[in-house]
Every structure is written in structure tokens, then in C-alpha cells.
Enzyme design. Structure first.
Site, PDB file in Angstrom:
ATOM      1  N   GLU A  83     -16.390  47.716 -67.290  1.00 35.02           N
ATOM      2  CA  GLU A  83     -17.072  46.930 -66.255  1.00 35.02           C
ATOM      3  C   GLU A  83     -18.418  47.574 -65.938  1.00 35.02           C
ATOM      4  OE1 GLU A  83     -15.364  47.388 -62.179  1.00 35.02           O
ATOM      5  OE2 GLU A  83     -13.754  48.393 -63.260  1.00 35.02           O
ATOM      6  N   CYS A 115     -11.365  46.644 -63.237  1.00 28.83           N
ATOM      7  CA  CYS A 115     -10.527  47.743 -63.732  1.00 28.83           C
ATOM      8  C   CYS A 115      -9.297  47.261 -64.498  1.00 28.83           C
ATOM      9  CB  CYS A 115     -10.098  48.644 -62.576  1.00 28.83           C
ATOM     10  SG  CYS A 115     -11.497  49.211 -61.611  1.00 28.83           S
ATOM     11  N   HIS A 237      -3.157  51.852 -61.065  1.00 31.61           N
ATOM     12  CA  HIS A 237      -4.615  52.024 -61.083  1.00 31.61           C
ATOM     13  C   HIS A 237      -4.991  52.926 -59.908  1.00 31.61           C
ATOM     14  CE1 HIS A 237      -8.836  51.497 -60.932  1.00 31.61           C
ATOM     15  NE2 HIS A 237      -8.807  50.728 -59.849  1.00 31.61           N
TER      16      HIS A 237
HETATM   17  N1  CAA Z   1      -8.048  64.668 -42.749  1.00 29.48           N
HETATM   18  C1  CAA Z   1      -7.137  63.884 -43.394  1.00 29.48           C
HETATM   19  N2  CAA Z   1      -7.308  62.544 -43.561  1.00 29.48           N
HETATM   20  C2  CAA Z   1      -8.427  61.971 -43.073  1.00 29.48           C
HETATM   21  C3  CAA Z   1      -9.386  62.726 -42.375  1.00 29.48           C
HETATM   22  C4  CAA Z   1      -9.178  64.132 -42.217  1.00 29.48           C
HETATM   23  N3  CAA Z   1     -10.062  64.919 -41.607  1.00 29.48           N
HETATM   24  N4  CAA Z   1     -10.383  61.885 -42.003  1.00 29.48           N
HETATM   25  C5  CAA Z   1     -10.021  60.645 -42.431  1.00 29.48           C
HETATM   26  N5  CAA Z   1      -8.846  60.703 -43.070  1.00 29.48           N
HETATM   27  C6  CAA Z   1      -8.123  59.606 -43.735  1.00 29.48           C
HETATM   28  C7  CAA Z   1      -8.109  58.303 -42.969  1.00 29.48           C
HETATM   29  O1  CAA Z   1      -7.113  58.310 -41.948  1.00 29.48           O
HETATM   30  C8  CAA Z   1      -7.815  57.324 -44.078  1.00 29.48           C
HETATM   31  O2  CAA Z   1      -6.461  57.381 -44.413  1.00 29.48           O
HETATM   32  P1  CAA Z   1      -5.600  56.005 -44.502  1.00 29.48           P
HETATM   33  O3  CAA Z   1      -6.285  55.146 -45.503  1.00 29.48           O
HETATM   34  O4  CAA Z   1      -4.259  56.469 -44.972  1.00 29.48           O
HETATM   35  O5  CAA Z   1      -5.620  55.402 -43.145  1.00 29.48           O
HETATM   36  C9  CAA Z   1      -8.573  57.916 -45.281  1.00 29.48           C
HETATM   37  O6  CAA Z   1      -8.844  59.270 -44.921  1.00 29.48           O
HETATM   38  C10 CAA Z   1      -9.884  57.218 -45.590  1.00 29.48           C
HETATM   39  O7  CAA Z   1     -10.581  57.079 -44.400  1.00 29.48           O
HETATM   40  P2  CAA Z   1     -11.412  55.758 -44.069  1.00 29.48           P
HETATM   41  O8  CAA Z   1     -10.629  54.531 -44.394  1.00 29.48           O
HETATM   42  O9  CAA Z   1     -11.997  55.898 -42.723  1.00 29.48           O
HETATM   43  O10 CAA Z   1     -12.552  55.935 -45.175  1.00 29.48           O
HETATM   44  P3  CAA Z   1     -13.815  55.062 -45.498  1.00 29.48           P
HETATM   45  O11 CAA Z   1     -14.093  54.036 -44.486  1.00 29.48           O
HETATM   46  O12 CAA Z   1     -14.882  56.039 -45.821  1.00 29.48           O
HETATM   47  O13 CAA Z   1     -13.406  54.266 -46.841  1.00 29.48           O
HETATM   48  C11 CAA Z   1     -12.645  53.690 -48.961  1.00 29.48           C
HETATM   49  C12 CAA Z   1     -12.492  54.685 -47.804  1.00 29.48           C
HETATM   50  C13 CAA Z   1     -12.429  52.261 -48.472  1.00 29.48           C
HETATM   51  C14 CAA Z   1     -11.625  54.012 -50.025  1.00 29.48           C
HETATM   52  C15 CAA Z   1     -14.084  53.824 -49.550  1.00 29.48           C
HETATM   53  O14 CAA Z   1     -14.222  55.092 -50.153  1.00 29.48           O
HETATM   54  C16 CAA Z   1     -14.444  52.781 -50.560  1.00 29.48           C
HETATM   55  O15 CAA Z   1     -14.967  51.715 -50.220  1.00 29.48           O
HETATM   56  N6  CAA Z   1     -14.197  53.042 -51.888  1.00 29.48           N
HETATM   57  C17 CAA Z   1     -14.498  52.129 -52.947  1.00 29.48           C
HETATM   58  C18 CAA Z   1     -13.538  50.949 -52.998  1.00 29.48           C
HETATM   59  C19 CAA Z   1     -12.166  51.291 -53.506  1.00 29.48           C
HETATM   60  O16 CAA Z   1     -11.958  52.266 -54.201  1.00 29.48           O
HETATM   61  N7  CAA Z   1     -11.191  50.410 -53.202  1.00 29.48           N
HETATM   62  C20 CAA Z   1      -9.835  50.572 -53.676  1.00 29.48           C
HETATM   63  C21 CAA Z   1      -9.164  49.250 -53.939  1.00 29.48           C
HETATM   64  S1  CAA Z   1     -10.196  48.264 -55.048  1.00 29.48           S
HETATM   65  C22 CAA Z   1      -9.863  48.861 -56.619  1.00 29.48           C
HETATM   66  O17 CAA Z   1      -8.899  49.534 -56.837  1.00 29.48           O
HETATM   67  C23 CAA Z   1     -10.831  48.548 -57.704  1.00 29.48           C
HETATM   68  C24 CAA Z   1     -11.735  49.701 -57.940  1.00 29.48           C
HETATM   69  O18 CAA Z   1     -11.453  50.559 -58.772  1.00 29.48           O
HETATM   70  C25 CAA Z   1     -12.939  49.808 -57.135  1.00 29.48           C
END
Ligand code: CAA
Length: 391
Positions: A83, A115, A237
Site C-alpha cells: 500500500e 494491510c 494484523h
Molecule cells: N502508560 C501506559 N499507558 C498509557 C500511558 C502511560 N503513561 N499514556 C497513555 N496510555 C495508553 C492509553 O490509555 C491508551 O490505551 P488504550 O487504547 O488501551 O485505552 C494507549 O496508551 C494509546 O493512547 P491514546 O489512545 O490516547 O493514543 P493516541 O490518541 O495517540 O492514538 C493511535 C493512538 C490511535 C493508535 C494512533 O497512534 C494512531 O492513529 N495510529 C495509526 C492508526 C492505527 O494504527 N490504527 C489501528 C487500526 S487501523 C489498522 O490496523 C490499519 C493500519 O495498519 C493502519
């Protein structure tokens, strides 16, 4: 051919990049508490391509050991899943075909559905091999995952390629019928042709993935699939490794099973080691999960493994494979560990500079600096043509 012939993954090899950025370095730069990366998303570091690496050099590097071991006489098809394509018309697989010196009596094509692409490639390859079990298909899954600097997705980047030889009577994993399938038109993650980084609705993408898990499992059951209890492990995945834990928790809950931590760890724990340090390799990631499982688990002979492949947009497939007797003699554990260990750490400033590199679109001659120590390199662009070299 007997009616109980099996088809599946005969060999599996992977490659990753020249460089690596630790999540400590990213966290120190952007002020994130490191627990969010190490525990919250389950990532330690991410592979960063050198200026002279791309999906072609990674794909060729992954596939070369397979050709060295098995030769290429029986390969009449190469399917390149990605991709992060480098051309709108020409398949990246044709460059790999050339770098590997494969026979001209071969069909080569590129496949895309985020993916999920590599799983489509694997299933299509099985169809071809079933039609003529003397033939083998080379499936290559290769991606560079790139989000905008300083965006939430940035911590979930990575890059790698997995190459798989698909054959009759496979030495590693026999892929079974049926599959559970699911498609839904959602905008959780995408990359328009004019952008070099992916767009994502992070929270929506997690929900879309979880819905796809439940829906593809439902179809798998309706098609006569195995019961959940039969599986020794599950390869999901892994855009970030915590996602596999979320997915399996969701599947257990959805199917009315206990969701205790130990059961989830047993099902997932040995599948995450490579992805936690490589980062998101997009369509290769579910097969990196398989490599980690086969390399680390106690004997899995004849055990069923569940696979959940998810590609945003979205398409998902749940399917099963059983591990072939004698598989351990065919593993590449040492090479896999070496591919990860050989990466040179870069500091945050160097990572940013590599991240922002792109070729000018003026048709001029643009040479890349010599950085990779791998067997293939992207030497540059000249007259809009990519120039590859074997080192
Ligand atoms: N200690 C431990 N844990 C902590 C922490 C700390 N100090 N601070 C935060 N966390 C935890 C949060 O509680 C949260 O855990 P949960 O999900 O279990 O609730 C986790 O860390 C992530 O925190 P946030 O949700 O606040 O993080 P974020 O807003 O920065 O976003 C994300 C995380 C959505 C994965 C972002 O990195 C993102 O957009 N990534 C790209 C998209 C992605 O990978 N999506 C996955 C599904 S899509 C897919 O699979 C296709 C693909 O390959 C892209």
C-alpha cells in the site's frame, strides 16, 4: 494429485531497514510519557528506511534467501502486495523479478487493499498452486509506513518486507478452507495519490478493526470453520502490538468466552516480538507475527493457528493454518534475529531528515547517498526512472 493434498506457506523470509528509531528517542523529543509507547501501544522501536531503500529493495532482500534455498525454476508467478506503491502503472514486483534474475516466463502483478493485500496474494497464490501443484508462487508483502511528523500516528510507523513461497505440500503452514470474509466501506485510514503520508482517523480505525474481527469471525463460523478453543495461537494484523491484544480480547468477549489476561497472553504473546521492534509494516505485519510465533513457540506440529488480516478501508479475513510436521528444520530464526539486530540506531534529528526526503519530480538525475549495507539499493531517479543496483 490426491484429494488430501495441502497448500500453503513453504518458506518465509523477511527483511527490514538499515536504520531504527527507538521510542525513547521519539518520546524524549515530543514529551510523551514512555509508558504510553511501551505499554499503551506496545512498541519499543520502529524501522526507518535509508535514503537508498524502498519497498523494492526490501522486497528483493526478503525474497533472495528463498531463491537461494529453493531455486526459481518452479516460480511462474510473483505477486507483490503493498500500500506504499512507487508507481501508478508498473508493478514493484517487476523490479524485484529483475533484481532476483527470475525467468521471463513469469507473470508479475501488484496487489493493493491496505494491510490486507498480502493475504489476498496468499489466497490467490493458493488458487494457482492448486490448479497446478508443480508450480510455486512468490508472494512479497513490502511496505513503508509513514504518517505526518508530530501526528498521533507517528509512533506507529515502521517498514519491512516478508517473502513467502507458496507451494503444494508446504514445509511450514498448511492453509485451510474456509475463510471468514468481511468488507465495509469506511474511511478509517487512506492515502490519496497526491500525499506521501497516510491519513487516519485513529480511534475510528481501532473500532473499524474490532468490528472487522467480529464480522469475519462470524462468517468463518457460518462457513463451517473451527471452534475458537481449537487454536493454539492467533496471528493478528499488528499496526501496533497492543492492537492484537485488543482484538483478541474483543473476539473472546464477543464469543462469550472468559477474557482473562493469561488466556490472551497465551494466544498472542509469542506473536508480537518482531512487530514490537519493527513497527507497523502494514501488509507484512500478520506474517511477521507468524514468523515470531514459529521462531519462539514450543513444538506447534499439527496445531491450528488463527490468522486475522485487516486492511483499512476496509477488508478483513479470518482463516486457519496448521503447522506442518518438521517445520522447525525450515525456519530462519537466526537470519530473522540478525535482520532486526543489524539496524543502526538513528537519533531523532536524523530520523526527521530521512522522513522528509523525497525525489524532485522534474525528471532530472537525482542520485541517492550510499547508506544501506543490504544487498540491493535504490541508486536514484533519472528521467523519471528508478535505478536499482545489486551491491
Ligand atoms: N502508560 C501506559 N499507558 C498509557 C500511558 C502511560 N503513561 N499514556 C497513555 N496510555 C495508553 C492509553 O490509555 C491508551 O490505551 P488504550 O487504547 O488501551 O485505552 C494507549 O496508551 C494509546 O493512547 P491514546 O489512545 O490516547 O493514543 P493516541 O490518541 O495517540 O492514538 C493511535 C493512538 C490511535 C493508535 C494512533 O497512534 C494512531 O492513529 N495510529 C495509526 C492508526 C492505527 O494504527 N490504527 C489501528 C487500526 S487501523 C489498522 O490496523 C490499519 C493500519 O495498519 C493502519
Amino acid at each position: 494429485m490426491s484429494s488430501n493434498s495441502s497448500f500453503g506457506i513453504h518458506d518465509l523470509s523477511f527483511a527490514t531497514t538499515e536504520y531504527v528509531l527507538s521510542h525513547e528517542a521519539l518520546a524524549a523529543y515530543n514529551g510523551t510519557e514512555i509508558g504510553k509507547y511501551h505499554i499503551g501501544i506496545g512498541q519499543r522501536s520502529m524501522s526507518v528506511p535509508a535514503a537508498d531503500e524502498d519497498i523494492v529493495t526490501l522486497g528483493a532482500t526478503a525474497a533472495a534467501p528463498i531463491i537461494a534455498r529453493h531455486g526459481s525454476d518452479r516460480i511462474r508467478t510473483v505477486v507483490f502486495a503493498t500500500e506504499s506503491s512507487i508507481d501508478q502503472a508498473k508493478s514493484a514486483g517487476v523490479y524485484v523479478h529483475s533484481l532476483l534474475g527470475l525467468s521471463s516466463a513469469c507473470r508479475v502483478v501488484e496487489l493493493k487493499q491496505a494491510c490486507y493485500g498480502a493475504t489476498a496474494a496468499l489466497q490467490f497464490a493458493i488458487g494457482l498452486v492448486r490448479r497446478d501443484p508443480d508450480q510455486q508462487v512468490l508472494v512479497i508483502a513490502s511496505d513503508v509506513s509513514r504518517y505526518e511528523l508530530d501526528s498521533p500516528g507517528e509512533a506507529t510507523q515502521g517498514a519491512a518486507a516478508v517473502a513467502m513461497l507458496v507451494a503444494a505440500d508446504p514445509a511450514l503452514v498448511r492453509i485451510e478452507n474456509p475463510s471468514g470474509l468481511f468488507t465495509a466501506d469506511v474511511m478509517d485510514f487512506w492515502r490519496p495519490n497526491y500525499l506521501t503520508t497516510a491519513l487516519v482517523d485513529g480511534q475510528e480505525s481501532v473500532q473499524a478493526y474490532l468490528q472487522a474481527v467480529a464480522s469475519s469471525w462470524k462468517d468463518y463460523g457460518e462457513q463451517g470453520g473451527r471452534a475458537l478453543e481449537e487454536f493454539a495461537a492467533f496471528c493478528y494484523h499488528q499496526p501496533f502490538t497492543k492492537m492484537a491484544y485488543k482484538a483478541h480480547h474483543h473476539l473472546l468477549h464477543h464469543t462469550g468466552h472468559e477474557t482473562d489476561k493469561a488466556a490472551i497472553e497465551k494466544a498472542i504473546g509469542q506473536t508480537v516480538a518482531y512487530n514490537a521492534t519493527i513497527g507497523n509494516s502494514y501488509t507484512a505485519s500478520v506474517y511477521l507475527a507468524l514468523a515470531a510465533l514459529l521462531d519462539q513457540a514450543d513444538d506447534l506440529t499439527d496445531q491450528p493457528i488463527g490468522f486475522l488480516s485487516y486492511g483499512s478501508g476496509s477488508v478483513a479475513e479470518f482463516f486457519a493454518g496448521t503447522v506442518a510436521p518438521g517445520y522447525r528444520e525450515h525456519l530462519r530464526t537466526e537470519a530473522n534475529l540478525a535482520a532486526i539486530a543489524r539496524r543502526e540506531p538513528v537519533d531523532h534529528a536524523r530520523y526527521r531528515e530521512l522522513h522528509e526526503r523525497s525525489f524532485p519530480s522534474d525528471g532530472g538525475e537525482h542520485l541517492t547517498p550510499r547508506q544501506t549495507t543490504g544487498p540491493f539499493r535504490l541508486a536514484g531517479l533519472s528521467g523519471h526512472k528508478r535505478i536499482y543496483q545489486t551491491r
